[in-house]
Design a protein around this motif. Structure first.
Motif, mmCIF file in Angstrom:
data_model
loop_
_atom_site.group_PDB
_atom_site.id
_atom_site.type_symbol
_atom_site.label_atom_id
_atom_site.label_comp_id
_atom_site.label_asym_id
_atom_site.label_seq_id
_atom_site.Cartn_x
_atom_site.Cartn_y
_atom_site.Cartn_z
ATOM 1 N N PRO A 155 0.757 -1.209 0.852
ATOM 2 C CA PRO A 155 -0.100 0.052 -0.265
ATOM 3 C C PRO A 155 0.904 1.214 -0.658
ATOM 4 C CG PRO A 155 -0.383 -1.653 1.394
ATOM 5 C CD PRO A 155 0.695 -2.324 1.198
ATOM 6 N N GLU A 156 1.731 0.786 0.681
ATOM 7 C CA GLU A 156 2.615 2.290 0.587
ATOM 8 C C GLU A 156 3.483 2.950 -0.110
ATOM 9 O OE1 GLU A 156 3.850 6.085 1.819
ATOM 10 O OE2 GLU A 156 3.078 5.014 2.968
ATOM 11 N N ARG A 159 0.602 4.010 -2.884
ATOM 12 C CA ARG A 159 0.954 5.940 -2.727
ATOM 13 C C ARG A 159 2.009 6.271 -3.128
ATOM 14 N NH1 ARG A 159 -0.975 3.416 2.319
ATOM 15 N NH2 ARG A 159 -2.981 2.501 2.877
ATOM 16 N N GLU A 184 -5.604 -4.978 3.384
ATOM 17 C CA GLU A 184 -4.985 -3.473 3.102
ATOM 18 C C GLU A 184 -4.784 -2.997 2.103
ATOM 19 O OE1 GLU A 184 -1.026 -2.795 5.105
ATOM 20 O OE2 GLU A 184 -1.693 -3.837 7.330
ATOM 21 N N ILE A 185 -5.117 -4.256 0.288
ATOM 22 C CA ILE A 185 -4.317 -3.297 -0.614
ATOM 23 C C ILE A 185 -5.274 -3.368 -1.024
ATOM 24 C CG2 ILE A 185 -3.115 -4.613 -2.479
ATOM 25 C CD1 ILE A 185 -1.082 -5.762 -1.007
ATOM 26 N N ALA A 188 -6.482 -0.040 -0.310
ATOM 27 C CA ALA A 188 -5.955 0.769 -0.886
ATOM 28 C C ALA A 188 -6.234 1.069 -1.879
ATOM 29 C CB ALA A 188 -4.820 0.842 -0.626
ATOM 30 N N CYS A 189 -6.202 0.409 -2.707
ATOM 31 C CA CYS A 189 -6.931 0.275 -4.448
ATOM 32 C C CYS A 189 -7.450 1.320 -4.765
ATOM 33 C CB CYS A 189 -6.563 -1.110 -4.843
ATOM 34 S SG CYS A 189 -5.418 -1.567 -5.263
ATOM 35 N N LEU A 192 -8.136 5.005 -3.459
ATOM 36 C CA LEU A 192 -6.836 5.779 -4.459
ATOM 37 C C LEU A 192 -7.306 5.625 -5.888
ATOM 38 C CD1 LEU A 192 -3.316 4.293 -3.552
ATOM 39 C CD2 LEU A 192 -3.595 7.405 -3.281
#
Length: 325
Positions: A155-156, A159, A184-185, A188-189, A192
């Motif tokens: 994720p980071e 970003r 998490e992934i 995050a997608c 974003l």
């Protein structure tokens, strides 16, 4: 065929992973693979996923030759930066100079002027992601690439990459027995606005119920190196498939179709690219687009496959260390 939007790039919900046509799963059969690619176009499975490392360029050459004359019907995705397990001293190269030169080689092998979706195959720990994605953004400016993606990134990293250039898709493994990205992934997608492309939705074939023992795999099959496919772990994992068979029977479907339908249930930003090098498997996989699982069936599958349930890691130790998660 249903479609999914990967941050502006429309692809079928079910595409075609082409790796096995050139490496890993037995001897290549270019004639049958070519026939499968052409059949995929007819079925609306028009998203083709390759990489420069697959067969040391063979896969891109095969795909380009098969699509000659029908290029406009296809979305071509390929990858850069994974040098292969045998490479030394480095197995990953995300340096700008490597990306720029490798893209030209991929374009030549594919016989096209533009790659629709170009992934960084693995995150290079020795090169800042900003530098790698910056080079890929220059390829977009030059008209050599339409959309940029990452593969097996956390994720980071995602970003940071999005701050340099829009990322259309993150590709990573996702299946009933590989649910790591859900925590998490995938969120995050979604946050974003990045699409997610799931590879190995069939657990490299295991979730189809056709690999009951190690002897099922020929000696040259790369899965023999994967911990989940050791003789002991196959025996431990085999009972998991019964839950898939139960749901499949209720729909007059196959376990493969249920496994794919579950992946597609993860969200409208999720597409998948099950691998197939034979027409009959391609046709079976494509039919999963018409299968909708009920909330109760999804709950039953997830109860049988909680995160971490599979015995053995999804890659050997060295490859696991190369994942940027």
């Amino acid at each position: 065929m249903r479609t999914r939007n990967l941050a502006g790039l429309t692809v079928p919900a079910i595409g075609l992973g082409c790796m096995g046509m050139s490496t890993a799963y037995g001897e290549p059969d270019d004639a049958e693979s070519t026939a499968a690619i052409l059949r995929a176009l007819d079925l609306g499975v028009t998203h083709f996923d390759s990489a420069d490392v697959y067969g040391n360029g063979h896969n891109e050459t095969l795909l380009g030759a098969a699509l000659k004359g029908r290029r406009d019907e296809a979305t071509i995705a390929t990858k850069v930066g994974n040098l292969g397990r045998a490479a030394a001293p480095r197995t990953v190269d995300g340096r700008p100079e490597h990306i720029l030169a490798a893209c030209d080689r991929s374009l030549s092998r594919l016989g096209v002027e533009t790659i629709d979706l170009y992934y960084l195959h693995r995150v290079d720990p020795e090169t800042a992601i900003e530098e790698s994605v910056g080079a890929m953004s220059r390829l977009v400016e030059a008209g050599k690439v339409r959309f940029v993606g990452l593969s097996e990134a956390g994720p980071e990293t995602l970003r940071r990459a999005c701050a340099v250039h829009p990322i259309a898709a993150l590709q990573s493994e996702l299946s009933l027995w590989s649910r790591d990205v859900e925590a998490e992934i995938l969120p995050a997608c979604r946050a974003l606005g990045v699409g997610f492309v799931a590879y190995a939705p069939l657990g490299r074939g295991f979730l189809t119920g056709t690999i009951p023992a190690l002897d099922t795999l020929i000696e040259s099959d790369r899965r023999r190196d994967h911990p989940r496919f050791s003789a002991d772990n196959i025996a431990r994992n085999a009972p998991l498939v019964e839950a898939i068979r139960t749901v499949a029977a209720a729909h007059d479907a196959t376990p493969a179709q249920v496994a794919i339908a579950w992946v597609l249930s993860r969200g409208e930003h999720v597409a998948t690219i099950p691998g197939a090098k034979r027409r009959r498997w391609l046709e079976e996989n494509a039919e999963a687009a018409a299968l909708t699982l009920s909330p109760a069936e999804i709950a039953a599958l997830e109860g049988a496959f909680p995160p971490g349930v599979a015995a053995g890691t999804r890659y050997p130790e060295k490859q696991m260390a190369s994942l940027g998660l």
